[in-house]
Write a protein that holds these residues in place. Structure first.
Motif, PDB file in Angstrom:
ATOM      1  N   GLN A  27       0.914  -1.394   0.053  1.00  0.00           N
ATOM      2  CA  GLN A  27      -0.398   0.051  -0.100  1.00  0.00           C
ATOM      3  C   GLN A  27       0.832   1.026  -0.044  1.00  0.00           C
ATOM      4  N   ILE A  28       0.023   2.239  -0.204  1.00  0.00           N
ATOM      5  CA  ILE A  28       0.882   3.891  -0.318  1.00  0.00           C
ATOM      6  C   ILE A  28       0.092   4.806  -0.649  1.00  0.00           C
ATOM      7  N   GLU A  29       0.364   5.822   0.195  1.00  0.00           N
ATOM      8  CA  GLU A  29      -0.225   7.359   0.709  1.00  0.00           C
ATOM      9  C   GLU A  29       0.041   8.027  -0.349  1.00  0.00           C
ATOM     10  N   THR A  30      -0.808   8.049  -1.594  1.00  0.00           N
ATOM     11  CA  THR A  30      -0.821  10.083  -2.677  1.00  0.00           C
ATOM     12  C   THR A  30      -2.601  10.495  -2.984  1.00  0.00           C
ATOM     13  N   THR A  31      -2.110  11.375  -3.268  1.00  0.00           N
ATOM     14  CA  THR A  31      -2.763  11.701  -4.484  1.00  0.00           C
ATOM     15  C   THR A  31      -4.177  10.653  -5.207  1.00  0.00           C
ATOM     16  N   VAL A  32      -5.189  11.031  -5.067  1.00  0.00           N
ATOM     17  CA  VAL A  32      -6.015  10.340  -5.786  1.00  0.00           C
ATOM     18  C   VAL A  32      -5.706  10.086  -7.233  1.00  0.00           C
ATOM     19  N   ASP A  33      -5.668  11.834  -7.740  1.00  0.00           N
ATOM     20  CA  ASP A  33      -4.970  11.031  -9.329  1.00  0.00           C
ATOM     21  C   ASP A  33      -3.692  10.411  -9.653  1.00  0.00           C
ATOM     22  N   ARG A  34      -2.999  10.661  -8.658  1.00  0.00           N
ATOM     23  CA  ARG A  34      -1.861   9.915  -9.034  1.00  0.00           C
ATOM     24  C   ARG A  34      -2.454   8.391  -8.705  1.00  0.00           C
ATOM     25  N   ALA A  35      -3.007   7.930  -7.528  1.00  0.00           N
ATOM     26  CA  ALA A  35      -3.023   6.870  -7.095  1.00  0.00           C
ATOM     27  C   ALA A  35      -3.881   5.811  -8.647  1.00  0.00           C
ATOM     28  N   LYS A  36      -4.668   7.351  -9.273  1.00  0.00           N
ATOM     29  CA  LYS A  36      -5.532   5.964 -10.768  1.00  0.00           C
ATOM     30  C   LYS A  36      -4.718   5.630 -11.731  1.00  0.00           C
ATOM     31  N   ALA A  37      -3.199   6.997 -12.070  1.00  0.00           N
ATOM     32  CA  ALA A  37      -2.442   6.009 -12.471  1.00  0.00           C
ATOM     33  C   ALA A  37      -1.622   4.560 -12.004  1.00  0.00           C
ATOM     34  N   VAL A  38      -1.640   5.314 -11.156  1.00  0.00           N
ATOM     35  CA  VAL A  38      -0.853   3.813 -10.490  1.00  0.00           C
ATOM     36  C   VAL A  38      -1.335   2.446 -10.400  1.00  0.00           C
ATOM     37  N   ARG A  39      -2.987   2.723  -9.991  1.00  0.00           N
ATOM     38  CA  ARG A  39      -3.930   1.354 -10.161  1.00  0.00           C
ATOM     39  C   ARG A  39      -3.423   0.989 -11.371  1.00  0.00           C
ATOM     40  N   SER A  40      -3.546   1.611 -12.644  1.00  0.00           N
ATOM     41  CA  SER A  40      -3.575   1.380 -14.024  1.00  0.00           C
ATOM     42  C   SER A  40      -2.528   0.361 -14.129  1.00  0.00           C
ATOM     43  N   LEU A  41      -0.813   1.281 -13.982  1.00  0.00           N
ATOM     44  CA  LEU A  41       0.427   0.399 -14.373  1.00  0.00           C
ATOM     45  C   LEU A  41       0.461  -1.369 -13.450  1.00  0.00           C
ATOM     46  N   ALA A  42      -0.029  -0.967 -11.961  1.00  0.00           N
ATOM     47  CA  ALA A  42       0.405  -1.705 -11.233  1.00  0.00           C
ATOM     48  C   ALA A  42      -1.032  -2.800 -11.707  1.00  0.00           C
ATOM     49  N   GLU A  43      -2.012  -2.745 -11.790  1.00  0.00           N
ATOM     50  CA  GLU A  43      -2.462  -4.268 -12.616  1.00  0.00           C
ATOM     51  C   GLU A  43      -2.280  -5.019 -13.879  1.00  0.00           C
ATOM     52  N   LYS A  44      -2.233  -3.877 -14.878  1.00  0.00           N
ATOM     53  CA  LYS A  44      -1.201  -4.535 -15.955  1.00  0.00           C
ATOM     54  C   LYS A  44      -0.118  -5.144 -15.363  1.00  0.00           C
ATOM     55  N   TYR A  45       0.676  -4.812 -14.746  1.00  0.00           N
ATOM     56  CA  TYR A  45       1.875  -5.467 -14.405  1.00  0.00           C
ATOM     57  C   TYR A  45       1.662  -6.988 -14.042  1.00  0.00           C
ATOM     58  N   ILE A  46       0.093  -6.859 -13.084  1.00  0.00           N
ATOM     59  CA  ILE A  46       0.736  -8.065 -11.977  1.00  0.00           C
ATOM     60  C   ILE A  46      -0.546  -8.942 -13.090  1.00  0.00           C
ATOM     61  N   THR A  47      -0.728  -8.574 -13.979  1.00  0.00           N
ATOM     62  CA  THR A  47      -1.522  -9.036 -15.272  1.00  0.00           C
ATOM     63  C   THR A  47      -0.460  -9.772 -16.060  1.00  0.00           C
ATOM     64  N   ILE A  48       0.465  -9.514 -16.151  1.00  0.00           N
ATOM     65  CA  ILE A  48       1.785 -10.063 -17.163  1.00  0.00           C
ATOM     66  C   ILE A  48       2.490 -11.252 -16.471  1.00  0.00           C
TER      67      ILE A  48
END
Length: 167
Positions: A27-48
């Motif tokens: 987990q990390i604490e960040t702003t909502v806009d950054r979290a949305k961008a990070v979530r997109s990338l993290a889910e792609k990497y987990i799927t890979i």
């Protein structure tokens, strides 16, 4: 994806660091806009990692010991899909290192990390990929590996903050 008020190289470096921190610590604490961008990338990497984590190849090699005796040793290597996935993840993520425990001796720490060259990548293939693949098979759905919990506004600039965590 929004620009987050940064140039492309700075934005990509920031996202790369935050995705790596999320995958390492959970987990990390960040702003909502950054979290949305990070979530997109993290889910792609987990799927890979999920698609390739079971691709192993057994290899038998003849090894000569110090006394000159030859014996057969079986090694487990990455298959082509897993190797490609590993290389892609290594290119996309920051390679975080294991942290020495508070009461752990230096020799115990070195013995613990001796065989692990890329701890975050190993964590992706050995921990996250099997966990989320089992969840996918059980529930019949892929994705949704993260959750955003809003925590209010930040003092100083009133940016909306949140906690982004792996489920």
């Amino acid at each position: 994806m929004s620009k987050l008020g940064k140039r492309t190289d700075q934005r990509m470096a920031m996202l790369k660091n935050q995705v790596s921190e999320l995958l390492w610590y959970g987990q990390i604490e960040t702003t909502v806009d950054r979290a949305k961008a990070v979530r997109s990338l993290a889910e792609k990497y987990i799927t890979i990692a999920m698609r390739a984590y079971q691709d192993d190849v057994k290899v038998t090699k003849t090894v000569t010991d110090a006394k000159g005796a030859k014996k057969e040793v079986v090694f487990t290597n990455d298959g082509p899909k897993k190797l490609a996935a590993r290389r892609r993840l290594m290119a996309e993520l920051v390679d975080l290192q294991e942290i020495k425990g508070a009461k752990e001796s230096k020799s115990a720490y070195k013995a613990r990390i001796k065989d692990t060259k890329h701890p975050l990548i190993e964590k992706m293939f050995k921990e996250y990929a099997p966990k989320y693949d089992a969840r996918k098979n059980e529930l019949g759905q892929g994705g949704g590996y993260t959750r955003i919990l809003k925590t209010g506004t930040r003092r100083g600039d009133a940016a909306e903050t949140c906690i982004l965590k792996l489920i």
